[in-house]
Design a protein around this motif. Structure first.
Motif, PDB file in Angstrom:
ATOM      1  N   GLY A   1       1.042  17.505   0.640  1.00 17.17           N
ATOM      2  CA  GLY A   1       0.478  16.260   0.138  1.00 17.17           C
ATOM      3  C   GLY A   1      -0.331  15.497   1.155  1.00 17.17           C
ATOM      4  N   THR A   2      -0.829  14.349   0.735  1.00 20.27           N
ATOM      5  CA  THR A   2      -1.726  13.546   1.574  1.00 20.27           C
ATOM      6  C   THR A   2      -1.344  12.080   1.596  1.00 20.27           C
ATOM      7  N   LEU A   3      -0.251  11.706   0.955  1.00 21.15           N
ATOM      8  CA  LEU A   3       0.125  10.305   0.833  1.00 21.15           C
ATOM      9  C   LEU A   3       0.240   9.666   2.209  1.00 21.15           C
ATOM     10  N   THR A   4      -0.413   8.517   2.384  1.00 18.25           N
ATOM     11  CA  THR A   4      -0.346   7.806   3.662  1.00 18.25           C
ATOM     12  C   THR A   4      -0.680   6.342   3.422  1.00 18.25           C
ATOM     13  N   GLY A   5      -0.639   5.555   4.490  1.00 17.85           N
ATOM     14  CA  GLY A   5      -0.924   4.131   4.392  1.00 17.85           C
ATOM     15  C   GLY A   5      -1.883   3.681   5.477  1.00 17.85           C
ATOM     16  N   TYR A   6      -2.495   2.493   5.247  1.00 15.71           N
ATOM     17  CA  TYR A   6      -3.401   1.901   6.231  1.00 15.71           C
ATOM     18  C   TYR A   6      -3.167   0.403   6.278  1.00 15.71           C
ATOM     19  N   ARG A   7      -3.175  -0.112   7.506  1.00 18.04           N
ATOM     20  CA  ARG A   7      -3.055  -1.549   7.709  1.00 18.04           C
ATOM     21  C   ARG A   7      -3.764  -1.925   9.003  1.00 18.04           C
ATOM     22  N   GLY A   8      -4.658  -2.898   8.930  1.00 22.41           N
ATOM     23  CA  GLY A   8      -5.314  -3.411  10.128  1.00 22.41           C
ATOM     24  C   GLY A   8      -6.059  -2.364  10.924  1.00 22.41           C
ATOM     25  N   GLY A   9      -6.657  -1.377  10.244  1.00 24.61           N
ATOM     26  CA  GLY A   9      -7.415  -0.357  10.947  1.00 24.61           C
ATOM     27  C   GLY A   9      -6.568   0.765  11.510  1.00 24.61           C
ATOM     28  N   ARG A  10      -5.293   0.796  11.181  1.00 23.71           N
ATOM     29  CA  ARG A  10      -4.406   1.830  11.702  1.00 23.71           C
ATOM     30  C   ARG A  10      -3.728   2.562  10.557  1.00 23.71           C
ATOM     31  N   GLN A  11      -3.490   3.847  10.757  1.00 26.94           N
ATOM     32  CA  GLN A  11      -2.729   4.622   9.792  1.00 26.94           C
ATOM     33  C   GLN A  11      -1.249   4.331  10.005  1.00 26.94           C
ATOM     34  N   VAL A  12      -0.546   4.052   8.909  1.00 27.25           N
ATOM     35  CA  VAL A  12       0.866   3.669   8.978  1.00 27.25           C
ATOM     36  C   VAL A  12       1.629   4.440   7.904  1.00 27.25           C
ATOM     37  N   PRO A  13       2.966   4.474   7.982  1.00 25.22           N
ATOM     38  CA  PRO A  13       3.742   5.112   6.906  1.00 25.22           C
ATOM     39  C   PRO A  13       3.466   4.426   5.570  1.00 25.22           C
ATOM     40  N   PRO A  14       3.408   5.182   4.475  1.00 25.09           N
ATOM     41  CA  PRO A  14       3.051   4.612   3.167  1.00 25.09           C
ATOM     42  C   PRO A  14       4.229   3.919   2.488  1.00 25.09           C
ATOM     43  N   VAL A  15       4.773   2.912   3.126  1.00 24.68           N
ATOM     44  CA  VAL A  15       5.881   2.169   2.532  1.00 24.68           C
ATOM     45  C   VAL A  15       5.316   1.241   1.461  1.00 24.68           C
ATOM     46  N   PRO A  16       5.722   1.374   0.206  1.00 22.14           N
ATOM     47  CA  PRO A  16       5.109   0.595  -0.875  1.00 22.14           C
ATOM     48  C   PRO A  16       5.696  -0.802  -1.009  1.00 22.14           C
ATOM     49  N   ASP A  17       5.525  -1.626   0.028  1.00 27.82           N
ATOM     50  CA  ASP A  17       6.073  -2.978   0.018  1.00 27.82           C
ATOM     51  C   ASP A  17       4.991  -4.045  -0.121  1.00 27.82           C
TER      52      ASP A  17
END
Length: 408
Positions: free
Chosen positions: A296-312
């Protein structure tokens, strides 16, 4: 995922908007909007210069693309054609100078015409275009009045519907295969991102997985994943915003998983259904059936950085698009062939060259040379096959000759 992205306080409906967290083609260079304006002109010509030409931006962010198109239309009605914009002039026979279908071409004649006076020139595009942004967030301040802001795709579109990095944020479920009873949902704790295996998927999702996401790995019990599904596709270091498309070599998978794209298929089919005549364009990063990512490809982004895709709700949660499945769903609605090419190929066909300006310009106009060099560099980012240039362009004509929009 739906609540995290679009619910109260969700990532896309609160805060300053996606541009503060990651770069898309719209943010990378004004040459992207200039190339899309050329595409708008193609659609306008293919439709015979209608009295109203719609340009609908689905997943509009804070209106960045339509702001750029509005400014270009308000100034001159056509994009710049110089090296400073990163564009090259269209060549005869290219998609920027489409040949109309035979039914639209005037008959050849060897003598004077008896059909009356020649038709008048079409009303300028700037006076006929209607710009509409589709976004769940509230209308941003300072948006030009000419841009309409709605939260659902309107019906009866005649023109261009464009969805730039929208489908990757259409919520989906994740599944893992088990040796006992096939595919099961992968559940996630919305506070921590911890994963557990849930109930079997429903028959419709199972049918989609059987058709579009073959399991090529050895059997698994679906319990090998211990983290939140985060894959370090690229470095999370640095302070600049990260383009979501640049994928590096993935880590060895800990479990086979699939991202069920049926919701994306339905969303795209519904978007295409809103078109009466024109072109639907989806621009996104994705994959094909024979090259699905094993984990898979699921991931997250915050503030220009890749982060764990925690759905909060604190970060973007995104997954690459099964573009062939989406394309098939749209074609079934339109009953017309689609075109699927890389952004690099599509932008080059629209004149986004990215070539260096002539060195002689440095002697005659040093400042102009620096500006042209910077523009070429920006276009280079848009067409880099390892980054934004690797995005897919899915073009779905509706009620028009599809040959007009084929990159070549």
């Amino acid at each position: 995922m739906d609540r995290a992205l679009y619910g109260p306080g969700g990532f896309f409906v609160s805060g300053p908007g996606p541009a503060d967290h990651f770069r898309t083609s719209v943010h990378a260079s004004p040459a992207f909007a200039a190339a899309l304006l050329r595409l708008v002109e193609q659609v306008d010509a293919a439709l015979g210069h209608p009295a109203r030409l719609d340009v609908v931006d689905v997943g509009a962010g804070r209106g960045e693309l339509l702001r750029a198109l509005s400014a270009a239309l308000g100034v001159a009605g056509v994009p710049a054609r110089s090296g400073r914009s990163g564009l090259i002039p269209p060549q005869a026979g290219s998609p920027a100078t489409p040949t109309p279908p035979a039914a639209a071409r005037p008959p050849l004649s060897s003598g004077p015409s008896s059909a009356g006076p020649a038709p008048s020139a079409p009303v300028p595009l700037a006076s006929r275009v209607r710009l509409t942004a589709v976004e769940k967030a509230a209308r941003p301040g300072g948006l030009p009045e000419r841009i309409r802001w709605v939260d659902e795709i309107p019906s009866g579109i005649t023109g261009l519907l464009v969805a730039t990095e929208w489908l990757d944020n259409v919520p989906l479920d994740v599944a893992v295969p088990t040796t006992a009873d096939g595919w099961r949902h992968l559940l996630v704790d919305p506070a921590t991102g911890a994963e557990t295996v849930g109930e079997p998927v429903d028959p419709a999702d199972a049918d989609w997985l059987a058709r579009w996401w073959p399991v090529s790995a050895a059997g698994t019990d679906g319990t090998g994943s211990t983290g939140p599904g985060f894959r370090a596709d690229r470095s999370a270091e640095g302070s600049s915003l990260t383009a979501r498309s640049r994928s590096g070599r993935p880590e060895p998978p800990t479990a086979v998983r699939a991202e069920i794209g049926r919701t994306r298929d339905d969303a795209w089919a519904e978007a295409v259904r809103k078109l009466d005549r024109g072109l639907a364009l989806a621009v996104d990063y994705g994959h094909l059936r024979d090259e699905r990512p094993i984990d898979g490809t699921l991931t997250g982004y915050r503030g220009g950085r890749q982060v764990p895709p925690v759905p909060d709700g604190s970060c973007d949660v995104t997954a690459h698009v099964a573009v062939d499945s989406v394309a098939s769903a749209g074609a079934a609605v339109a009953r017309c062939a689609y075109s699927l090419v890389s952004q690099r190929e599509a932008l080059r066909a629209l004149g986004a060259d990215g070539g260096r300006p002539p060195l002689s310009l440095a002697a005659t106009d040093p400042a102009g040379y620096v500006r042209a060099l910077a523009a070429a560099s920006a276009v280079g980012e848009l067409t880099d096959p390892a980054g934004l240039g690797g995005h897919w362009w899915l073009r779905q004509p509706v009620g028009v000759d599809p040959a007009v929009f084929m990159a070549r």
